[in-house]
Design a protein around this motif. Structure first.
Motif, PDB file in Angstrom:
ATOM      1  N   GLU A 167       3.155  -3.217  13.834  1.00  0.00           N
ATOM      2  CA  GLU A 167       3.902  -3.204  12.570  1.00  0.00           C
ATOM      3  C   GLU A 167       3.138  -3.941  11.464  1.00  0.00           C
ATOM      4  O   GLU A 167       3.188  -3.574  10.293  1.00  0.00           O
ATOM      5  N   MET A 176       8.484   0.844   9.066  1.00  0.00           N
ATOM      6  CA  MET A 176       8.151   2.124   9.696  1.00  0.00           C
ATOM      7  C   MET A 176       9.193   2.448  10.765  1.00  0.00           C
ATOM      8  O   MET A 176       9.659   1.562  11.463  1.00  0.00           O
ATOM      9  N   ASP A 177       9.551   3.709  10.859  1.00  0.00           N
ATOM     10  CA  ASP A 177      10.438   4.183  11.911  1.00  0.00           C
ATOM     11  C   ASP A 177       9.860   3.795  13.290  1.00  0.00           C
ATOM     12  O   ASP A 177       8.642   3.904  13.497  1.00  0.00           O
ATOM     13  N   PHE A 178      10.707   3.339  14.221  1.00  0.00           N
ATOM     14  CA  PHE A 178      10.165   2.825  15.483  1.00  0.00           C
ATOM     15  C   PHE A 178       9.403   3.884  16.265  1.00  0.00           C
ATOM     16  O   PHE A 178       8.334   3.596  16.839  1.00  0.00           O
ATOM     17  N   MET A 179       9.902   5.104  16.300  1.00  0.00           N
ATOM     18  CA  MET A 179       9.215   6.142  17.086  1.00  0.00           C
ATOM     19  C   MET A 179       7.825   6.425  16.510  1.00  0.00           C
ATOM     20  O   MET A 179       6.864   6.653  17.256  1.00  0.00           O
ATOM     21  N   GLU A 180       7.729   6.381  15.192  1.00  0.00           N
ATOM     22  CA  GLU A 180       6.432   6.590  14.537  1.00  0.00           C
ATOM     23  C   GLU A 180       5.465   5.452  14.914  1.00  0.00           C
ATOM     24  O   GLU A 180       4.302   5.665  15.254  1.00  0.00           O
ATOM     25  N   LEU A 181       6.005   4.236  14.900  1.00  0.00           N
ATOM     26  CA  LEU A 181       5.213   3.057  15.282  1.00  0.00           C
ATOM     27  C   LEU A 181       4.729   3.196  16.731  1.00  0.00           C
ATOM     28  O   LEU A 181       3.555   2.973  17.048  1.00  0.00           O
ATOM     29  N   TYR A 225       4.165  -4.494  19.714  1.00  0.00           N
ATOM     30  CA  TYR A 225       4.704  -3.641  18.648  1.00  0.00           C
ATOM     31  C   TYR A 225       4.857  -4.404  17.335  1.00  0.00           C
ATOM     32  O   TYR A 225       4.714  -3.818  16.260  1.00  0.00           O
ATOM     33  N   LYS A 269       4.341   5.871  18.494  1.00  0.00           N
ATOM     34  CA  LYS A 269       3.364   6.958  18.670  1.00  0.00           C
ATOM     35  C   LYS A 269       2.017   6.615  18.034  1.00  0.00           C
ATOM     36  O   LYS A 269       0.971   7.060  18.510  1.00  0.00           O
TER      37      LYS A 269
END
Ligand SMILES: Cc1cc2nc3c(=O)[nH]c(=O)nc-3n(C[C@H](O)[C@H](O)[C@H](O)COP(=O)(O)O)c2cc1C
Length: 174
Positions: A114, A1-6, A110, A8
């Motif tokens: 994930e 997953m894209d980090f910013m999506e994670l 985080y 948020k």
């Protein structure tokens, strides 16, 4: 997953079911906390796993914020291993333990996200009570607890999660 999506998607979970966190996932979460940067690479962070019945029963006596988590990680730093800066004229007797432990905790939080494991960061406890209840040595300084587990049917973010100040309130030019 894209980090910013994670980033948020993550929210503080306060509704856990009793399903344990799989050892394989826990190992990855702990590994994420092992490899973090620390001041001078002194690596003072320590992770105490609270998941036995006895440990979880004690947890209920040290914090109201236990949320019936199946797994709590008490994150400390070892005062014998931490970087210090006695020359800092602003912070007396400065040491980097809270920063080192918090970087470890944040990275684990985080990694858990994930892996689909929900989390809650807890500081609502009295450090002396924690030290005494779990019989920690004097040089072990509790920083925070990270609750980990799976959400139950009531799980949701509360209002605070959606209330963030605008970026202008954080960023300044010097
Ligand atoms: C340093 C720190 C201490 C916190 N302590 C507690 C706590 O003791 N109990 C609790 O329910 N939440 C605690 N939280 C969670 C915050 O209330 C939460 O992160 C904040 O309200 C934003 O909501 P969100 O995480 O859902 O986005 C803590 C968070 C941080 C970073």
């Amino acid at each position: 997953m894209d980090f910013m999506e994670l980033a948020k998607n993550r929210y503080s979970e306060r509704f856990f079911d009793s399903r344990p966190v799989e050892q394989e996932k826990l190992d990855k979460i702990l590994e994420a906390g092992r490899i973090v940067p620390t001041a001078c690479n002194y690596q003072p962070q320590k992770f105490y796993l609270i998941r036995s019945k006895e440990g979880l029963d004690k947890l209920k006596t040290v914090t109201h914020f236990h949320y019936n988590v199946p797994l709590m990680i008490l994150i400390c730093y070892d005062a014998r291993e931490v970087w210090t800066n006695p020359g800092d004229r602003y912070y007396q007797n400065y040491n980097s333990g809270e920063q080192d432990a918090s970087i470890a905790a944040t990275t684990m939080m985080y990694e858990a996200e994930e892996l689909g494991v929900h989390s809650i960061w807890i500081r609502g406890f009295d450090s002396k009570t924690v030290v005494d209840t779990y019989g920690l040595p004097d040089h072990m300084i509790p920083v925070m607890m990270l609750g980990l587990g799976y959400p139950n049917e009531n799980a949701k973010a509360n209002g605070w999660h959606y209330n963030r100040k605008p970026i202008e309130d954080f960023v300044y030019e010097l």
